[in-house]
Design an enzyme around this catalytic site. Structure first.
Site, PDB file in Angstrom:
ATOM      1  N   HIS A 237     -24.565  27.319 -37.056  1.00  0.00           N
ATOM      2  CA  HIS A 237     -24.393  28.647 -36.450  1.00  0.00           C
ATOM      3  C   HIS A 237     -24.299  28.626 -34.935  1.00  0.00           C
ATOM      4  O   HIS A 237     -24.030  29.656 -34.318  1.00  0.00           O
ATOM      5  CB  HIS A 237     -25.542  29.574 -36.862  1.00  0.00           C
ATOM      6  CG  HIS A 237     -26.822  29.290 -36.145  1.00  0.00           C
ATOM      7  ND1 HIS A 237     -27.667  28.283 -36.538  1.00  0.00           N
ATOM      8  CD2 HIS A 237     -27.388  29.854 -35.054  1.00  0.00           C
ATOM      9  CE1 HIS A 237     -28.706  28.244 -35.714  1.00  0.00           C
ATOM     10  NE2 HIS A 237     -28.561  29.185 -34.803  1.00  0.00           N
TER      11      HIS A 237
HETATM   12  C1  UD1 Z   1     -29.636  34.092 -32.744  1.00  0.00           C
HETATM   13  C2  UD1 Z   1     -30.352  33.332 -31.617  1.00  0.00           C
HETATM   14  C3  UD1 Z   1     -30.424  31.863 -31.951  1.00  0.00           C
HETATM   15  C4  UD1 Z   1     -31.016  31.639 -33.322  1.00  0.00           C
HETATM   16  C5  UD1 Z   1     -30.201  32.422 -34.340  1.00  0.00           C
HETATM   17  C6  UD1 Z   1     -30.739  32.262 -35.736  1.00  0.00           C
HETATM   18  C7  UD1 Z   1     -30.109  34.149 -29.297  1.00  0.00           C
HETATM   19  C8  UD1 Z   1     -29.485  33.845 -28.000  1.00  0.00           C
HETATM   20  N1  UD1 Z   1     -29.655  33.445 -30.350  1.00  0.00           N
HETATM   21  O1  UD1 Z   1     -28.282  33.655 -32.754  1.00  0.00           O
HETATM   22  O2  UD1 Z   1     -31.241  31.214 -30.996  1.00  0.00           O
HETATM   23  O3  UD1 Z   1     -30.986  30.264 -33.633  1.00  0.00           O
HETATM   24  O4  UD1 Z   1     -30.266  33.802 -33.967  1.00  0.00           O
HETATM   25  O5  UD1 Z   1     -29.967  32.955 -36.635  1.00  0.00           O
HETATM   26  O6  UD1 Z   1     -30.977  34.986 -29.357  1.00  0.00           O
HETATM   27  N2  UD1 Z   1     -25.800  39.412 -37.830  1.00  0.00           N
HETATM   28  C9  UD1 Z   1     -25.855  39.953 -39.094  1.00  0.00           C
HETATM   29  N3  UD1 Z   1     -27.063  40.304 -39.591  1.00  0.00           N
HETATM   30  C10 UD1 Z   1     -28.206  40.156 -38.883  1.00  0.00           C
HETATM   31  C11 UD1 Z   1     -28.128  39.598 -37.604  1.00  0.00           C
HETATM   32  C12 UD1 Z   1     -26.922  39.207 -37.094  1.00  0.00           C
HETATM   33  O7  UD1 Z   1     -24.852  40.126 -39.778  1.00  0.00           O
HETATM   34  O8  UD1 Z   1     -29.284  40.516 -39.389  1.00  0.00           O
HETATM   35  C13 UD1 Z   1     -24.515  39.029 -37.273  1.00  0.00           C
HETATM   36  C14 UD1 Z   1     -24.227  39.746 -35.976  1.00  0.00           C
HETATM   37  O9  UD1 Z   1     -23.589  40.931 -36.181  1.00  0.00           O
HETATM   38  C15 UD1 Z   1     -23.424  38.759 -35.208  1.00  0.00           C
HETATM   39  C16 UD1 Z   1     -23.866  37.416 -35.757  1.00  0.00           C
HETATM   40  O10 UD1 Z   1     -24.581  37.663 -36.936  1.00  0.00           O
HETATM   41  O11 UD1 Z   1     -22.079  38.923 -35.464  1.00  0.00           O
HETATM   42  C17 UD1 Z   1     -24.678  36.629 -34.782  1.00  0.00           C
HETATM   43  O12 UD1 Z   1     -25.959  37.190 -34.579  1.00  0.00           O
HETATM   44  P1  UD1 Z   1     -26.705  37.110 -33.155  1.00  0.00           P
HETATM   45  O13 UD1 Z   1     -28.068  37.670 -33.309  1.00  0.00           O
HETATM   46  O14 UD1 Z   1     -25.828  37.596 -32.098  1.00  0.00           O
HETATM   47  O15 UD1 Z   1     -26.857  35.625 -32.805  1.00  0.00           O
HETATM   48  P2  UD1 Z   1     -27.172  34.381 -33.673  1.00  0.00           P
HETATM   49  O16 UD1 Z   1     -25.972  33.553 -33.654  1.00  0.00           O
HETATM   50  O17 UD1 Z   1     -27.769  34.759 -34.994  1.00  0.00           O
END
Ligand code: UD1
Length: 395
Positions: A237
């Protein structure tokens, strides 16, 4: 306040009879040691769970749990609360997703009134996500001292958003609880007063040890038609791996090739799912793909895997404790003890390097390694001992 429309479907964000995102359900009592704990994203929940349990087992503490809502859906948040028996948050800020700036700013803005209203004696943050930094910053500006759990880790790669969060959170925290020797060295090198640094072990491992027997009873392997030691597990990820289509495509070519020899189970993170869409021109990925798994199912899967391929930080640590070979698909790690003492190898993303390291594992060229010092299930107890002593002294 803009709230992601998806949020309204999830009780963890806006519970039925619960506060609006800014609000708090109850007042903390005076007279006790009042601690506010912050949880935000998937890798936080297993770190917060043992801390909450330990704090609540001691009469002197009163705990208030804030969920920032950075991760909000059942697969990334709700299931973890259920699996780990974490109580409903006392406040949910409902920040949802966004750019780094937006997310950090929203947490900062929304947590400030909650801290101001509750006036805790200390705020506990864990890990290195955007909410960790934002909550810590809001607290120190209100004069509330911050305890950072999992302090001092450094990848020395400032293009990683987490590295910036770690550096800044550590710089403003009063208690720095470290998981391994390198954490302590890094903090000393950065000029942090040694009296603020406490080598306590790893709370994530507290949770693993607490739940391993429970996980081993699950039928997860049967559900994927797998037998022990005959499969690999993959997670991906990191922006550095998934945000660049060419790199991701090359990685998948290699991994699909490996899957021909040893089946690879791949629970897909939402960020990666979004990146995959379009990349493969509609053809399915030739891996055993699944939606993100809950904590216990994933632990069950890892515990009997022949190997794990990952770019996660926490999984490097969990595989070390489980004695399962881990190939890290990154150029560096902020958790060097998993390499020097554990089962982790830093492989990067070069196809030949990945193939070569997988070959070695399949040929039995692995080492069980040893469990790092103080990764023994008692980290939360050590942390709460320090807080109890220090907060007690200041009352
Ligand atoms: C975040 C953390 C990372 C951690 C990771 C674990 C930061 C900088 N990054 O990155 O350190 O390792 O989480 O997962 O804080 N999304 C969903 N459902 C959710 C949450 C997110 O569909 O419950 C989607 C969002 O819409 C987005 C993507 O997942 O498109 C990424 O989520 P985001 O929280 O931005 O960052 P992560 O890559 O998960």
């Amino acid at each position: 306040m803009a709230v992601c429309p998806r949020l309204a479907r999830n009780w963890h964000t806006i519970p039925a009879q619960a506060p609006e995102p800014r609000g708090a359900t109850r007042e903390m009592q005076t007279g006790s040691m009042r601690v506010m704990a912050v949880a935000a994203a998937r890798p936080n929940f297993m770190k917060v769970a043992p801390l909450l349990r330990e704090l609540r087992s001691r009469d002197r503490f009163e705990v208030f749990l804030v969920h920032t809502g950075q991760h909000y859906d059942a697969a990334m948040s709700g299931h973890f609360f259920d699996d780990l028996g974490i109580t409903r948050p006392d406040a949910n800020l409902g920040v949802g997703s966004g750019s780094h700036g937006e997310m950090t700013a929203e947490v900062l803005k929304r947590i400030e009134p909650v801290i101001a209203e509750q006036r805790p004696d200390a705020l506990i943050v864990v890990g290195d996500v955007n909410s960790t930094l934002a909550a810590a910053l809001a607290a120190v500006k209100l004069g509330v001292p911050v305890a950072h759990v999992e302090a001092g880790l450094r990848s020395f790669d400032r293009s990683m958003p987490e590295e910036i969060n770690r550096l800044l959170t550590d710089a403003i925290s009063s208690w720095l609880f470290v998981t391994e020797g390198a954490g302590e060295e890094n903090l000393r090198r950065e000029g942090i007063d040694p009296s603020r640094i406490h080598f306590v072990g790893n709370v994530m491992i507290d949770t693993l040890l607490e739940n391993l027997e429970r996980a081993r009873k699950l039928d997860t392997l049967e559900r994927f038609s797998l037998t022990p030691w005959s499969y690999g597990v993959l997670t991906l990820h990191r922006p550095s791996n998934v945000d660049e289509p060419e790199r991701l495509s090359r990685l998948f070519d290699t991994l699909e090739e490996i899957h021909e020899e040893v089946p690879i189970v791949f629970p897909i993170h939402p960020r990666t799912a979004a990146a995959i869409e379009g990349l493969l021109g509609g053809r399915p990925l030739r891996l055993l793909t699944t939606a993100p798994l809950g904590y216990l199912d994933f632990l069950r899967l890892m515990s009997d895997a022949r190997l794990v391929l990952t770019d996660s930080g926490g999984i490097q640590e969990e595989t070390t404790v489980l004695g399962v070979p881990c190939l890290t698909l990154r150029e560096n790690t902020e958790r060097p003890v998993t390499v020097t003492q554990g089962t982790n190898r830093i492989v990067g993303s070069d196809p030949d390097a990945i193939r070569g390291e997988v070959r070695k594992v399949l040929d039995g060229e692995t080492r069980r390694g040893r469990i790092p010092d103080r990764w023994d299930g008692a980290a939360a107890r050590r942390i709460v001992d320090v807080l109890e002593k220090d907060l007690g002294a200041s009352q």
